[in-house]
Design a protein around this motif. Sequence first.
Motif, PDB file in Angstrom:
ATOM      1  N   PRO A   1       0.682  -1.359  -0.009  1.00 46.57           N
ATOM      2  CA  PRO A   1       0.001  -0.081   0.108  1.00 46.57           C
ATOM      3  C   PRO A   1       1.027   1.203   0.025  1.00 46.57           C
ATOM      4  CG  PRO A   1      -1.016  -1.655   1.656  1.00 46.57           C
ATOM      5  CD  PRO A   1       0.504  -2.157   1.081  1.00 46.57           C
ATOM      6  N   GLU A   2       2.169   1.197   0.558  1.00 44.62           N
ATOM      7  CA  GLU A   2       2.870   2.479   0.713  1.00 44.62           C
ATOM      8  C   GLU A   2       3.729   2.770  -0.333  1.00 44.62           C
ATOM      9  OE1 GLU A   2       5.233  -0.844   2.557  1.00 44.62           O
ATOM     10  OE2 GLU A   2       3.018  -0.201   2.622  1.00 44.62           O
ATOM     11  N   LYS A   3       3.709   2.042  -1.549  1.00 46.59           N
ATOM     12  CA  LYS A   3       4.286   1.856  -2.627  1.00 46.59           C
ATOM     13  C   LYS A   3       4.109   3.176  -3.463  1.00 46.59           C
ATOM     14  CE  LYS A   3       7.907  -1.399  -2.810  1.00 46.59           C
ATOM     15  NZ  LYS A   3       9.090  -1.054  -3.031  1.00 46.59           N
ATOM     16  N   GLY A   4       4.974   3.785  -4.533  1.00 47.79           N
ATOM     17  CA  GLY A   4       4.762   4.502  -5.570  1.00 47.79           C
ATOM     18  C   GLY A   4       5.017   5.909  -4.972  1.00 47.79           C
ATOM     19  N   ASP A   5       4.699   6.891  -6.006  1.00 51.33           N
ATOM     20  CA  ASP A   5       4.963   8.178  -5.782  1.00 51.33           C
ATOM     21  C   ASP A   5       3.767   8.760  -5.005  1.00 51.33           C
ATOM     22  OD1 ASP A   5       2.794   8.493  -7.453  1.00 51.33           O
ATOM     23  OD2 ASP A   5       4.043   8.900  -9.085  1.00 51.33           O
ATOM     24  N   LEU A   6       3.716  10.061  -4.598  1.00 50.97           N
ATOM     25  CA  LEU A   6       2.651  10.740  -3.740  1.00 50.97           C
ATOM     26  C   LEU A   6       1.217  10.747  -4.607  1.00 50.97           C
ATOM     27  CD1 LEU A   6       4.490  14.032  -2.759  1.00 50.97           C
ATOM     28  CD2 LEU A   6       4.284  12.122  -1.415  1.00 50.97           C
ATOM     29  N   VAL A   7       1.274  10.676  -5.763  1.00 50.52           N
ATOM     30  CA  VAL A   7       0.073  10.827  -6.645  1.00 50.52           C
ATOM     31  C   VAL A   7      -0.410   9.230  -6.164  1.00 50.52           C
ATOM     32  CG1 VAL A   7      -1.000  10.625  -8.946  1.00 50.52           C
ATOM     33  CG2 VAL A   7       0.518  12.330  -8.331  1.00 50.52           C
ATOM     34  N   HIS A   8       0.246   8.294  -6.502  1.00 43.42           N
ATOM     35  CA  HIS A   8      -0.253   6.954  -6.309  1.00 43.42           C
ATOM     36  C   HIS A   8      -0.634   6.393  -4.883  1.00 43.42           C
ATOM     37  CE1 HIS A   8       1.069   6.690 -10.548  1.00 43.42           C
ATOM     38  NE2 HIS A   8       0.393   5.811 -10.602  1.00 43.42           N
ATOM     39  N   LYS A   9       0.287   6.821  -3.894  1.00 46.33           N
ATOM     40  CA  LYS A   9      -0.231   6.653  -2.665  1.00 46.33           C
ATOM     41  C   LYS A   9      -1.622   7.475  -1.975  1.00 46.33           C
ATOM     42  CE  LYS A   9       4.531   6.476  -1.027  1.00 46.33           C
ATOM     43  NZ  LYS A   9       5.534   7.103  -0.103  1.00 46.33           N
ATOM     44  N   ALA A  10      -1.778   8.630  -2.748  1.00 46.37           N
ATOM     45  CA  ALA A  10      -3.094   9.052  -2.357  1.00 46.37           C
ATOM     46  C   ALA A  10      -4.339   8.379  -3.052  1.00 46.37           C
ATOM     47  CB  ALA A  10      -2.909  10.633  -2.745  1.00 46.37           C
ATOM     48  N   ALA A  11      -3.776   8.204  -4.280  1.00 47.79           N
ATOM     49  CA  ALA A  11      -4.811   7.464  -5.104  1.00 47.79           C
ATOM     50  C   ALA A  11      -5.290   5.973  -4.278  1.00 47.79           C
ATOM     51  CB  ALA A  11      -4.480   7.160  -6.496  1.00 47.79           C
TER      52      ALA A  11
END
Length: 337
Positions: free
Chosen positions: A182-192
């Motif tokens: 769940p915590e993977k990715g950049d800020l956009v994907h984390k928020a999405a």
Amino acid sequence: MKIAVDAMGGDNAPQTIIAGVERARDAFSDLEFLLYGDEQQIQAEIKDATRLTVVPTSEEILDTEEPVRAVRRKKDASMVVAARAVKEGQADAIFSAGSTGALLASGLFIIGRIKGIQRPGLMPTMPDFKTGGQFNILDIGANADSKPENLYQYAVLGNYYAKNMRQIEKPRIALLNNGTEPEKGDLVHKAAYQLLAGDPELNFIGNIEARELLNGVADVIVTDGFTGNAALKSIEGTAMAILSLLKRTIMNSGLKGKIGGALLKSDLGVMRDQFDYSRYGGAVLLGLKAPVVKTHGTASPEAVYYTIKQIRDMLAQHVVEDVVTYFSEHQLAKRPE
């Protein structure tokens, strides 16, 4: 049902476009077609004019042109006039094999977005090699940059499409990311991720990696347009490379290999067809006020036929009309904060 066709769009237009349209016309008695483009060229390809109306236009948009500028300047381009016919109620949907960017611009600026949808997403149906089924992925190029709210809306649109067009009761929604945690990715994907996980109406199964795209892990895969387009091109390139490698290996393996290749010819043909996602229809620009559907510029008459069949199904299922109600009355009201 009346479909506006950009007859000049595509590498082999209008020949392949008209051939595919005539096949669809013969298969479905409830379809009529408005064919936009060079009248002389179109008429030369028509074998039977039943339920076909040619609407002459004097311009066409090339793939080399800047899409927005071309749509605004070329008022009599086949794609632009076809889109205007949909906006004015003369046709129910538009189909083109021409410039993707120009079709997106025509859809946005002429046909218009559904109220409440920030950015429409471009969505094809792709093959799932593990189960023999299909999956949808969006966005694959309508928007290079996306916000978390855009990815959430893509999930809502894709979920509705999978329910109504593919009759999946609880579509599995996944977010394409660089890891499954769940915590993977950049800020956009984390928020999405948080938006998707927080909506109880979505059957969100979490992140998936690109290597799982063709393995049947999800029914709808959500991504930004830049990543989605890169993933799609990677799949296309890998498919062509595998088929080319198989052919070269067979041809270079001597008499025994060639005999084996001949025996496997029909099976290899099935494999080739599985890689051809155009058999499942075109890419739908979801989020507009009418069906706007794009097929590949090199599409065969068969691919044109399947794309028109897809449009017919969308019109018969009232997908766009119901999305307006579904999105405005249910999803926006219940959108997680």
